[in-house]
Design a protein around this motif. Structure first.
Motif, mmCIF file in Angstrom:
data_model
loop_
_atom_site.group_PDB
_atom_site.id
_atom_site.type_symbol
_atom_site.label_atom_id
_atom_site.label_comp_id
_atom_site.label_asym_id
_atom_site.label_seq_id
_atom_site.Cartn_x
_atom_site.Cartn_y
_atom_site.Cartn_z
ATOM 1 N N LEU A 1 0.806 -1.319 -0.254
ATOM 2 C CA LEU A 1 0.254 0.088 0.290
ATOM 3 C C LEU A 1 1.104 1.563 0.140
ATOM 4 N N GLY A 2 1.310 1.345 -0.827
ATOM 5 C CA GLY A 2 1.821 3.089 -0.946
ATOM 6 C C GLY A 2 3.130 2.564 -1.957
ATOM 7 N N GLY A 3 3.585 3.737 -3.150
ATOM 8 C CA GLY A 3 3.917 3.291 -4.215
ATOM 9 C C GLY A 3 5.699 4.031 -4.568
ATOM 10 N N GLY A 4 6.159 4.816 -3.309
ATOM 11 C CA GLY A 4 7.296 4.794 -2.971
ATOM 12 C C GLY A 4 7.921 4.237 -3.326
ATOM 13 N N PRO A 5 10.010 4.555 -3.064
ATOM 14 C CA PRO A 5 10.570 3.993 -3.593
ATOM 15 C C PRO A 5 10.441 2.538 -2.414
ATOM 16 N N SER B 1 3.430 1.035 3.100
ATOM 17 C CA SER B 1 4.219 1.357 2.322
ATOM 18 C C SER B 1 3.922 2.875 2.014
ATOM 19 N N ASP B 2 2.702 3.016 2.683
ATOM 20 C CA ASP B 2 1.860 4.419 2.907
ATOM 21 C C ASP B 2 2.970 6.060 3.494
ATOM 22 N N GLY B 3 3.686 5.783 3.390
ATOM 23 C CA GLY B 3 4.524 7.198 4.226
ATOM 24 C C GLY B 3 4.495 7.354 5.908
ATOM 25 N N LEU B 4 4.413 9.148 5.890
ATOM 26 C CA LEU B 4 4.427 9.348 7.391
ATOM 27 C C LEU B 4 2.774 9.210 8.011
ATOM 28 N N ALA C 1 8.432 -4.559 -2.855
ATOM 29 C CA ALA C 1 7.717 -5.194 -3.940
ATOM 30 C C ALA C 1 9.186 -6.162 -4.954
ATOM 31 N N ILE C 2 9.986 -5.372 -5.513
ATOM 32 C CA ILE C 2 11.236 -5.858 -6.164
ATOM 33 C C ILE C 2 12.178 -7.350 -5.825
ATOM 34 N N SER C 3 11.878 -6.939 -4.414
ATOM 35 C CA SER C 3 13.152 -7.989 -3.390
ATOM 36 C C SER C 3 12.173 -9.230 -2.811
ATOM 37 N N MET C 4 10.795 -8.846 -3.326
ATOM 38 C CA MET C 4 10.182 -10.252 -2.905
ATOM 39 C C MET C 4 9.944 -10.940 -4.618
ATOM 40 N N LEU D 1 12.448 6.831 -8.332
ATOM 41 C CA LEU D 1 10.901 6.493 -8.457
ATOM 42 C C LEU D 1 10.847 5.361 -10.195
ATOM 43 N N ILE D 2 11.204 5.995 -11.133
ATOM 44 C CA ILE D 2 11.347 6.187 -12.210
ATOM 45 C C ILE D 2 12.043 4.516 -13.141
ATOM 46 N N LEU D 3 13.134 4.521 -11.780
ATOM 47 C CA LEU D 3 14.210 3.376 -12.079
ATOM 48 C C LEU D 3 13.796 2.163 -11.682
ATOM 49 N N LEU D 4 13.305 2.383 -10.757
ATOM 50 C CA LEU D 4 12.714 1.456 -9.498
ATOM 51 C C LEU D 4 11.245 0.926 -10.339
ATOM 52 N N GLN D 5 10.197 2.006 -10.557
ATOM 53 C CA GLN D 5 9.171 1.032 -11.161
ATOM 54 C C GLN D 5 9.375 0.602 -12.383
#
Length: 235
Positions: A6-10, A136-139, A16-19, A100-104
């Motif tokens: 829940l949240g698409g920040g770094p 993963s929805d931030g502050l 998600a990548i790691s999983m 963000l672009i690179l991780l996406q």
């Protein structure tokens, strides 16, 4: 395993990548309310140690990130006309949007389902459908609030005010702290390069100085102009 982030920040993207790296069979979904190229803030700073950890976890994304970093070893403090430099720290900066672009790109390559412009529902809602729900929805995390009795967050709000700005002035030789003593109180900034043309420039002051300047009644443009005047010798 079915996983919802829940949240698409770094943080959400990298989890998600790691999983997916650990088991390509995992079904991983990232839910983000903003558009893919929306972002807030200017630069992100990581240490050399963090870069090493990223490379050990996923060499491909680490190499892509490293290619876009600005590097420095020094920390400089400017105080009452004197500059003090400490070296050997090993830091680097990258634009948050670029990160963000690179991780996406890496997440898509691995088969992560990225759902942008989608407002996440409650974590309890997704728990009915997914085996694992990642907050993963931030502050101002809605998930942390939803389960405050379980997470028991300890939030300590302080009084200093700050604004996150950017500048085309170069700060590529050091992570720079600047302290300016004005007739209305101390105002300080920290600045660092995150690409060839742009540096983050974060300005901070106490509540008393904020009130003395009247920042609360200023427009955005007036606040920026005031900060430019305070730090004109450095900009």
């Amino acid at each position: 395993m079915r996983v919802a982030c829940l949240g698409g920040g770094p943080a959400g993207l990298y989890f998600a990548i790691s999983m997916k790296l650990r088991d390509p069979g995992h079904e991983v979904v990232v839910i983000e309310r903003n558009k893919p190229d929306d972002t807030f803030g200017w630069g992100v700073v990581l240490s050399d140690e963090t870069l090493t950890n990223l490379a050990q976890n996923d060499a491909k994304s680490a190499e892509a990130i490293r290619a876009h970093f600005s590097y420095w070893d020094d920390v400089a403090v400017l105080y009452r006309g004197e500059k003090t430099v400490s070296t050997g720290h090993g830091f680097c900066g990258i634009g948050r949007k670029q990160l963000l672009i690179l991780l996406q790109q890496r997440a898509r390559e691995l088969g992560v389902d990225l759902r942008f412009e989608t407002e996440a529902q409650s974590a309890a809602h997704y728990a009915k459908e997914f085996d694992l729900v990642v907050a993963s929805d931030g502050l101002n995390s809605k998930t942390r609030t939803e389960f405050a009795d379980k997470f028991q967050p300890d939030i300590d709000t302080r009084k200093c005010k700050f604004v996150w700005l950017g500048t085309h002035q170069k700060f590529d030789d050091a992570f720079t702290f600047i302290f300016e003593e004005t007739d209305k109180g101390w105002v300080w900034a920290h600045a660092y390069q995150f690409d060839d043309k742009t540096a983050t420039f974060i300005v901070e002051c106490s509540q008393a100085t904020w009130d003395a300047y009247g920042f609360g009644d200023m427009t955005k443009e007036e606040s920026i102009a005031t900060c430019e005047e305070i730090f004109k010798d450095h900009l």
